[in-house]
Write an enzyme that holds these catalytic residues in place. Sequence first.
Site, mmCIF file in Angstrom:
data_model
loop_
_atom_site.group_PDB
_atom_site.id
_atom_site.type_symbol
_atom_site.label_atom_id
_atom_site.label_comp_id
_atom_site.label_asym_id
_atom_site.label_seq_id
_atom_site.Cartn_x
_atom_site.Cartn_y
_atom_site.Cartn_z
ATOM 1 N N SER A 17 -7.016 11.703 -5.684
ATOM 2 C CA SER A 17 -5.750 11.137 -5.222
ATOM 3 C C SER A 17 -5.098 10.240 -6.274
ATOM 4 C CB SER A 17 -5.985 10.397 -3.906
ATOM 5 O OG SER A 17 -4.789 10.012 -3.303
ATOM 6 N N ASP A 65 1.581 10.900 -5.488
ATOM 7 C CA ASP A 65 0.306 10.525 -6.085
ATOM 8 C C ASP A 65 -0.353 11.788 -6.638
ATOM 9 O OD1 ASP A 65 -0.198 11.673 -3.639
ATOM 10 O OD2 ASP A 65 -1.885 10.360 -3.156
ATOM 11 N N ASP A 70 -2.636 13.966 -5.780
ATOM 12 C CA ASP A 70 -2.803 15.197 -5.008
ATOM 13 C C ASP A 70 -1.634 15.472 -4.078
ATOM 14 O OD1 ASP A 70 -3.387 13.129 -3.239
ATOM 15 O OD2 ASP A 70 -4.944 14.256 -2.185
ATOM 16 N N ASP A 121 -0.485 14.179 -1.372
ATOM 17 C CA ASP A 121 -0.550 14.118 0.089
ATOM 18 C C ASP A 121 0.314 12.981 0.620
ATOM 19 O OD1 ASP A 121 -2.132 11.965 -0.669
ATOM 20 O OD2 ASP A 121 -3.792 12.441 0.680
#
Length: 447
Positions: free
Chosen positions: A102, A241, A243, A245
């Site tokens: 992340s 960020d 990843d 999400d």
Amino acid sequence: MPRMFGTDGVRGVANTEDLSPELAFALGRAAATLARERSGGRVVGVIGRDTRRSGPMLAAALSAGICSAGGDVVDLGVITTPGVAYVTTHLKADFGVMISASHNPAPDNGIKFFSGDGYKLPDEVEDQLEALVKARPDTMPRPTGAELGSIRQSPEAVEAYVEHLVSTGSPLSGLRVVVDCGHGAAYRLSPEVLRRLGAEVIALNTAPDGLNINAGCGSTHPEALQEAVRAHGADAGIAHDGDADRCIAVDERGELVDGDQIMAICALDLKARGQLPNDTLVTTVMSNMGLEMLMRRHGIRLVRTKVGDRYVLEEMLKGGHGLGGEQSGHVIFGALSTTGDGILTAVQLLSIVAREKQPLSTLAGRMQRLPQWLENVRVGRKEGWEQNQAIQAAIARAEAEMAGQGRVLVRASGTEPLIRVMLEGTDMAHIQRLAASIAEVIRTELQ
């Protein structure tokens, strides 16, 4: 021994004992074994990763483990975490795996599992995986010949995810948007989705080299995005960020629009269109009291959970609620996704800007934030802080001094060696001073 799985999967510095290729191999074997026990037949696992240098290494080890236990692998390459969740359900696979840490720095990485329905695994299933990995001797199956698993790529599955994101939005023609991809998993997908919707896109930090993910950019470092929005005269900015999400936004003036404000805008829009189930928004204890006050004025109930998007999602599923998220920018649209999705969130937010024909600053300005201050205290050990009398006394003193005109929240990070101290009140200087006093006691007690 501490639990292998934290609040967001297995995390650690890649190629150390905490997150070695050997561990990835064992986790792959365990996941395929567990899935085969449940299905009684051939199983498929979907694997995606962000742009860290260690990603291909861990993906190869994980794939080898799955294949060695008789599972087939669909390798998506670089894709977002919610992309893995979507493709897992789209392909009717048995499980999905995302390799990412992340917002953490490049040396870190992580392994996070999704069930076949696209949701993160519950604790009890993670515990079963851990038990299989740690079992001695290793009794997991080792098929040979035609029973071994295979590996294939699926660019058409990634395209299906892109088409899904586009299908959820309104036309964005006429909007100029700056997107900071943070050299992460969204570096191709986010600009592509927004362009297909008609936006003029200025993309930043789209040249990952394996080491520059989150490095002074993305959602945790929005300064360059704010400057770019002002310089280009853009209508909005979006930052992801590693990843993707989650996302945060920047309005046309270059001012930050955080997850609380994004949720406020989306909740009011959904309610106005009769599409907010139970007239309820689910968020965490970290969300600003200003969000709660705005929701109350508009007849929307706000439900708070522990910090972590998994707890938000649990509450949404339990109560049949359709919208939830975190101040950090994880927003879950229950009718559209099984997890937080930064690109999807950006599409929904920008679609509201386009439909309302109002500046993002006006929409975000409906929520008046109470002053809030967060101190991240790095500690040698997190264990036992709740039982520490000196820390509890410092918290009690701060609460007494606030005299009901705010709140104190202290909690341990689920992924890093940090104790987070958050205060909210009517005077910024006052809450900063109180937060610093609590932080100093924590440093002394937990060094």
